[in-house]
Motif scaffolding. Structure first.
Motif, mmCIF file in Angstrom:
data_model
loop_
_atom_site.group_PDB
_atom_site.id
_atom_site.type_symbol
_atom_site.label_atom_id
_atom_site.label_comp_id
_atom_site.label_asym_id
_atom_site.label_seq_id
_atom_site.Cartn_x
_atom_site.Cartn_y
_atom_site.Cartn_z
ATOM 1 N N TRP A 37 0.930 -1.131 -0.125
ATOM 2 C CA TRP A 37 0.058 0.134 -0.003
ATOM 3 C C TRP A 37 0.793 1.254 0.051
ATOM 4 C CZ3 TRP A 37 -5.317 -0.689 0.134
ATOM 5 C CH2 TRP A 37 -5.785 -2.004 0.544
ATOM 6 N N ARG A 38 0.396 2.446 -0.623
ATOM 7 C CA ARG A 38 1.008 3.584 -0.523
ATOM 8 C C ARG A 38 0.038 4.393 0.050
ATOM 9 N NH1 ARG A 38 2.426 5.126 -5.514
ATOM 10 N NH2 ARG A 38 4.417 3.777 -5.244
ATOM 11 N N THR A 39 0.274 5.229 1.389
ATOM 12 C CA THR A 39 -0.431 6.125 1.858
ATOM 13 C C THR A 39 0.007 7.542 1.515
ATOM 14 O OG1 THR A 39 -0.861 4.631 3.565
ATOM 15 C CG2 THR A 39 -1.534 6.820 4.070
ATOM 16 N N TYR A 40 -1.118 8.418 1.128
ATOM 17 C CA TYR A 40 -0.729 9.740 0.621
ATOM 18 C C TYR A 40 -1.465 10.495 1.934
ATOM 19 C CZ TYR A 40 -0.045 8.091 -4.091
ATOM 20 O OH TYR A 40 0.619 7.323 -5.162
ATOM 21 N N GLY A 41 -0.858 11.531 2.160
ATOM 22 C CA GLY A 41 -1.595 12.632 2.982
ATOM 23 C C GLY A 41 -0.898 13.980 3.339
ATOM 24 N N LEU A 42 -1.705 14.708 4.247
ATOM 25 C CA LEU A 42 -1.352 15.922 4.768
ATOM 26 C C LEU A 42 -1.581 16.005 6.515
ATOM 27 C CD1 LEU A 42 -3.215 18.026 2.322
ATOM 28 C CD2 LEU A 42 -0.746 17.553 2.394
ATOM 29 N N GLU A 43 -0.489 16.588 6.818
ATOM 30 C CA GLU A 43 -0.427 16.741 8.554
ATOM 31 C C GLU A 43 -0.499 18.167 8.823
ATOM 32 O OE1 GLU A 43 1.788 12.615 9.577
ATOM 33 O OE2 GLU A 43 3.016 14.444 9.604
ATOM 34 N N ASP A 44 -0.987 18.497 9.770
ATOM 35 C CA ASP A 44 -0.927 19.847 10.346
ATOM 36 C C ASP A 44 -0.540 19.709 12.063
ATOM 37 O OD1 ASP A 44 -1.875 22.247 11.888
ATOM 38 O OD2 ASP A 44 -4.108 21.849 11.504
ATOM 39 N N TRP A 45 0.644 20.379 12.078
ATOM 40 C CA TRP A 45 1.226 20.411 13.521
ATOM 41 C C TRP A 45 1.350 21.615 14.150
ATOM 42 C CZ3 TRP A 45 6.561 18.289 11.542
ATOM 43 C CH2 TRP A 45 6.448 16.964 10.934
ATOM 44 N N THR A 46 1.116 21.862 15.256
ATOM 45 C CA THR A 46 1.134 22.962 16.439
ATOM 46 C C THR A 46 2.063 22.370 17.504
ATOM 47 O OG1 THR A 46 -0.985 23.505 15.653
ATOM 48 C CG2 THR A 46 -0.064 24.707 17.549
ATOM 49 N N PHE A 47 3.016 23.649 17.608
ATOM 50 C CA PHE A 47 4.240 23.552 18.771
ATOM 51 C C PHE A 47 4.040 24.315 19.868
ATOM 52 C CE2 PHE A 47 5.663 21.743 14.527
ATOM 53 C CZ PHE A 47 6.513 20.307 15.150
ATOM 54 N N ALA A 48 4.569 23.654 20.921
ATOM 55 C CA ALA A 48 4.680 24.533 21.934
ATOM 56 C C ALA A 48 6.001 25.419 21.981
ATOM 57 C CB ALA A 48 4.729 23.547 23.385
#
Length: 155
Positions: free
Chosen positions: A104-115
């Motif tokens: 399988w290949r997984t494609y995607g986007l992530e949204d990160w918020t940092f301290a």
């Protein structure tokens, strides 16, 4: 601050430091070591992975352990998409096979918020899985995932 707390680079991010943060996350996830990876998150971090919602390092560790029990042969590539002072958006691709040997290949986007200490306090991921044949794999064993020209790949 505890000895193992904080993960440079720290916000506010620049293009260079955001890129460093993305590749550090990529390299950490490619170790498939949930006990170590969870330390990059705040103790009360919020994580959404598709339809799974978690909070806290222990929940993240359990989630990642179960993920890599299902997603065998996991190899990941992350690329910086956008950033602000304390947020980073990432596009990613990873390949894995299930227990039957289907790739399988997984494609995607992530949204990160940092301290302010550089730990991730929120991560949201959206992804889609596409069935592929072994011959279609990009990240075969021995291939440096950073050298694969994703822009030229036909999806």
């Amino acid at each position: 601050m505890a000895t193992n707390e904080g993960r440079p680079p720290y916000p506010p991010f620049t293009a260079e430091t955001a890129q460093i943060k993305v590749k550090a996350a990529q390299d950490a996830w490619n170790t498939k070591n949930p006990e170590k990876i969870k330390l990059a998150y705040t103790p009360d971090s919020i994580l959404r992975n598709r339809s799974t919602f978690l909070q806290g390092r222990d929940a993240i560790e359990v989630f990642l352990t179960q993920k890599w029990e299902r997603e065998l042969g996991y190899r990941l590539r992350k690329e910086l998409f956008a950033f602000t002072a304390d947020k980073i958006a990432v596009q990613f691709w990873y390949e894995w096979h299930d227990t039957t040997g289907q790739w399988w290949r997984t494609y995607g986007l992530e949204d990160w918020t940092f301290a302010p200490d550089g730990l991730m306090r929120k991560r949201q991921m959206s992804g889609n899985d596409v069935k592929i044949e072994d011959a279609e794999r990009w990240f075969k064993d021995g291939v440096d995932v950073n050298t694969v020209d994703i822009s030229e790949k036909h999806w």
